[in-house]
Design a protein around this motif. Structure first.
Motif, PDB file in Angstrom:
ATOM      1  N   GLN A 269       0.926  -1.214  -0.032  1.00 46.27           N
ATOM      2  CA  GLN A 269      -0.008  -0.109   0.115  1.00 46.27           C
ATOM      3  C   GLN A 269       0.880   1.317   0.151  1.00 46.27           C
ATOM      4  O   GLN A 269       1.815   1.454   0.798  1.00 46.27           O
ATOM      5  CB  GLN A 269      -0.881  -0.016   1.176  1.00 46.27           C
TER       6      GLN A 269
ATOM      7  N   ASN B 281     -11.908  12.278  -3.704  1.00 44.94           N
ATOM      8  CA  ASN B 281     -10.416  11.897  -3.508  1.00 44.94           C
ATOM      9  C   ASN B 281      -9.799  11.879  -2.208  1.00 44.94           C
ATOM     10  O   ASN B 281      -9.185  10.986  -1.841  1.00 44.94           O
ATOM     11  CB  ASN B 281      -9.607  13.238  -4.286  1.00 44.94           C
TER      12      ASN B 281
ATOM     13  N   MET C 224     -10.617   8.447  -1.218  1.00 44.91           N
ATOM     14  CA  MET C 224      -9.883   7.478  -1.962  1.00 44.91           C
ATOM     15  C   MET C 224      -8.461   7.336  -1.487  1.00 44.91           C
ATOM     16  O   MET C 224      -7.548   6.354  -1.712  1.00 44.91           O
ATOM     17  CB  MET C 224      -9.764   7.642  -3.513  1.00 44.91           C
ATOM     18  N   ASN C 225      -8.081   8.174  -0.502  1.00 46.52           N
ATOM     19  CA  ASN C 225      -6.850   8.083   0.173  1.00 46.52           C
ATOM     20  C   ASN C 225      -6.534   6.770   0.849  1.00 46.52           C
ATOM     21  O   ASN C 225      -5.746   6.231   1.093  1.00 46.52           O
ATOM     22  CB  ASN C 225      -6.742   9.282   1.197  1.00 46.52           C
TER      23      ASN C 225
ATOM     24  N   HIS D 267      -9.770   4.353   0.796  1.00 44.96           N
ATOM     25  CA  HIS D 267     -10.691   3.229   0.245  1.00 44.96           C
ATOM     26  C   HIS D 267     -10.065   2.747  -1.095  1.00 44.96           C
ATOM     27  O   HIS D 267     -10.994   2.247  -1.861  1.00 44.96           O
ATOM     28  CB  HIS D 267     -12.139   3.798   0.175  1.00 44.96           C
ATOM     29  N   SER D 268      -9.102   3.439  -1.589  1.00 44.17           N
ATOM     30  CA  SER D 268      -8.251   2.800  -2.916  1.00 44.17           C
ATOM     31  C   SER D 268      -7.707   1.435  -2.659  1.00 44.17           C
ATOM     32  O   SER D 268      -7.537   0.619  -3.288  1.00 44.17           O
ATOM     33  CB  SER D 268      -7.448   3.872  -3.441  1.00 44.17           C
ATOM     34  N   GLN D 269      -7.723   1.257  -1.187  1.00 45.97           N
ATOM     35  CA  GLN D 269      -7.318  -0.079  -0.653  1.00 45.97           C
ATOM     36  C   GLN D 269      -7.876  -0.737   0.419  1.00 45.97           C
ATOM     37  O   GLN D 269      -7.790  -2.063   0.391  1.00 45.97           O
ATOM     38  CB  GLN D 269      -5.718   0.143   0.200  1.00 45.97           C
TER      39      GLN D 269
ATOM     40  N   THR E 220     -12.714  -2.199  -0.837  1.00 46.14           N
ATOM     41  CA  THR E 220     -13.009  -1.662  -2.250  1.00 46.14           C
ATOM     42  C   THR E 220     -14.253  -2.433  -2.917  1.00 46.14           C
ATOM     43  O   THR E 220     -14.598  -1.893  -3.513  1.00 46.14           O
ATOM     44  CB  THR E 220     -11.654  -2.100  -3.003  1.00 46.14           C
TER      45      THR E 220
ATOM     46  N   TYR F 174     -16.683   4.984  -6.424  1.00 41.34           N
ATOM     47  CA  TYR F 174     -16.020   4.736  -7.694  1.00 41.34           C
ATOM     48  C   TYR F 174     -16.745   5.222  -8.680  1.00 41.34           C
ATOM     49  O   TYR F 174     -16.347   5.952  -9.709  1.00 41.34           O
ATOM     50  CB  TYR F 174     -15.652   3.051  -7.819  1.00 41.34           C
TER      51      TYR F 174
END
Length: 435
Positions: free
Chosen positions: A127, A308, A311-312, A314-316, A319, A328
Motif C-alpha cells: 500500500q 479524492n 480514496m486516500n 478506500h483505494s485499498q 474496495t 468509484y
C-alpha cells in the motif's frame, strides 16, 4: 357531637396520608437530583492536561496537530494496525534520518532499492504511503509526539466488580437505586389506595352503626348522613370557566410552540446517498474532523470532503463494499457526490467556522453534539438566534497574552464584575451576524 369527632378523625387521617405522599415524592425527587449530580460528576479516566514527560511541550503539541491532521487516518500512535503499522516505538526501529526520508517520499526510497523501505512496503500489502511536503523540523515534531506516548490509548484496566477504567460504574448503581425507589413508590401508592378504601368502608360501617344504635341530634345526624353532590362541580359556573380557560391556554401554548418551531430543524436526520458512519471513522478510528473537513480551521465553511479524500483510504480498504463502489462510480462519471445538507443557517445570518474553531477554540461537539457516536448524522442543536446569543453571553473569551484585548478588558472591569465574554466584546450586536 359524635359526627364532629368522626369528621375530625377523618380529616386527620387524610392529612396524614397526604403528608406521607408528599414526603415520599420529595424523597424521590431528592434521590433523582442526587443521581443527576453523581452522573454529571463521573468523569472519564482521561489524561488531559497531563504534563509532558520529556521533550519540548511546544514541539510535541505541534507534532500532535500534524499527526492528527495527516497521519491518524492510516496510523495509530500506539501498536494498533489501521492501514499502516502502529507507530509506537518507531523511533527505535528506524533511524531519524531514514524516517524523515520515508515520510517525505516513501516511493523514492522504494524505487532506490532501500531494503528497509521495501520490507515495510511488502509487509503491508504494498500500500503506497502518500508523500508529505513537511520540513525536517515538522517531521521531527511528529516523531517527538509519537515518542512522548501521549497518543497511545491505555488498555482498559479492571475496576470495581469487573468494571473497566472509564466505565460509568456509578451511573449503573444510581440507576439500580432509582429502580428500587420506583418499586417502593408503587408499593406505597398501592398501600395508600388500600388505606383509602379501608377508610371509606370504616366510615360506612360507622355511619350505619350510629344511625341504628345511637340517638343523634339534628346537627350530628346531618353530619353523619351528609352526601356529596358531584353534579354541583360540573354545573358550577366557576368550574366551567376554569375548564374553558385551561383549554384556551393549552391551545395557545401548542399554537405558539408550533409557530416558534418554524424553521427549526433540530433532530433532522436525512438519508445520505452513501451510508457514511461518523461513529466508525471519527469514533472508532479517531480520524480528525479536519482531515475530511479540511477548511474548518481556516475558512467560513467547513467544506464537504471530495471523493479524492475518500480514496486516500478506500483505494485499498473495503474496495468491494457496495457503498464504496458508489464513490468509484462518482469518480468514473466525474460527478460530485450529492450529500444532503443537514446544518443550514438562513441566508440572513453570517457564520464563520474559523472564527469559532481557530480563534475561539470551540470544539466541533459543542454545536454538532457527540458526532463521533453518530452512525447517521443529525442536527443536534437548534441553531436558533436565541441559542447563539445565549452562548455568546455565557462563553468567556481567552484574552491572556493578547494585547488586542487589554484595553477592552480594563474598560470591562471598570463597569462590570462578571467575566469578559463574547457579548462583552460586542458578540450580541446585530451587525455581527446580520449586515
Amino acid at each position: 357531637m359524635i359526627g364532629c369527632i368522626l369528621k375530625s378523625k377523618i380529616k386527620v387521617l387524610y392529612t396524614f396520608l397526604f403528608a406521607l405522599v408528599v414526603s415520599f415524592g420529595a424523597l424521590a425527587q431528592e434521590a433523582s437530583e442526587q443521581a443527576d449530580i453523581a452522573t454529571k460528576g463521573v468523569t472519564p479516566g482521561a489524561t488531559e492536561g497531563a504534563e509532558v514527560s520529556g521533550g519540548d511541550p511546544a514541539v510535541i503539541s505541534a507534532g500532535e496537530a500534524l499527526f492528527k491532521n495527516n497521519c491518524a487516518v492510516c496510523h495509530s500512535a500506539g501498536s494498533d494496525v489501521i492501514v499502516g503499522p502502529g507507530l509506537q516505538g518507531v523511533n527505535g526501529r528506524h533511524s531519524e534520518a531514514w524516517l524523515i526520508k520515508w515520510i517525505k517520499n516513501s516511493q523514492s526510497l522504494i524505487q532506490a532499492g532501500d531494503a528497509e523501505a521495501i520490507a515495510v512496503y511488502e509487509e503491508y500489502s504494498k500500500q503506497a504511503m502518500p508523500s508529505f511536503a513537511f520540513s525536517d523540523d515538522e517531521v521531527k515534531s511528529i516523531l517527538a509526539y509519537i515518542e512522548s506516548g501521549q497518543g497511545v490509548v491505555s488498555a482498559p484496566t479492571e475496576g470495581p466488580e469487573g468494571a473497566t477504567a472509564g466505565e460509568n460504574v456509578g451511573t449503573d448503581a444510581i440507576g439500580a437505586v432509582g429502580g428500587y425507589l420506583d418499586i417502593v413508590l408503587v408499593v406505597l401508592i398501592v398501600v395508600l389506595i388500600v388505606l383509602v378504601v379501608t377508610l371509606l368502608l370504616i366510615t360506612s360501617l360507622l355511619r350505619n352503626y350510629l344511625n341504628k344504635n345511637r340517638t343523634l341530634n339534628e346537627y350530628d345526624a346531618e353530619v353523619v348522613n351528609q352526601r356529596f353532590d358531584f353534579s354541583k362541580i360540573y354545573k358550577s359556573k366557576a368550574v366551567r370557566t376554569l375548564v374553558v380557560l385551561i383549554f384556551v391556554v393549552v391551545v395557545l401554548d401548542l399554537t405558539l410552540d408550533k409557530v416558534m418551531g418554524i424553521g427549526i430543524q433540530q433532530g433532522y436526520e436525512p438519508k445520505q446517498p452513501i451510508a457514511f458512519s461518523h461513529k466508525l471513522h471519527a469514533g472508532e478510528h479517531q480520524i480528525n474532523c479536519n482531515y475530511c473537513h479540511s477548511t474548518v480551521y481556516k475558512s467560513k465553511s467547513a467544506s464537504i470532503p471530495s471523493a479524492n479524500i475518500c480514496m486516500n483510504c478506500h483505494s485499498q480498504i473495503k474496495t468491494e463494499s457496495p457503498e464504496i463502489q458508489k464513490i468509484y462510480r462518482a469518480i468514473e462519471r466525474n460527478r460530485p457526490i450529492e450529500w444532503v445538507r443537514i446544518h443550514n443557517l438562513p441566508d440572513l445570518a453570517y457564520f464563520n467556522h474559523s472564527q469559532h474553531t481557530q480563534v475561539g477554540g470551540i470544539e466541533c461537539q459543542t454545536c454538532h453534539g457527540p458526532i463521533q457516536e453518530m452512525d447517521v448524522v443529525y442536527q443536534y442543536s437548534p441553531l436558533t438566534m436565541g441559542w447563539c446569543i445565549d452562548c455568546h453571553r455565557e462563553t468567556p473569551l481567552n484574552t491572556e497574552g493578547n494585547a488586542y484585548y487589554d484595553k477592552l478588558v480594563e474598560l470591562h472591569e471598570e463597569s462590570s464584575k462578571g467575566a469578559f465574554t463574547v457579548s462583552s466584546n460586542g458578540g450580541t450586536e446585530c451587525s455581527k451576524c446580520h449586515y
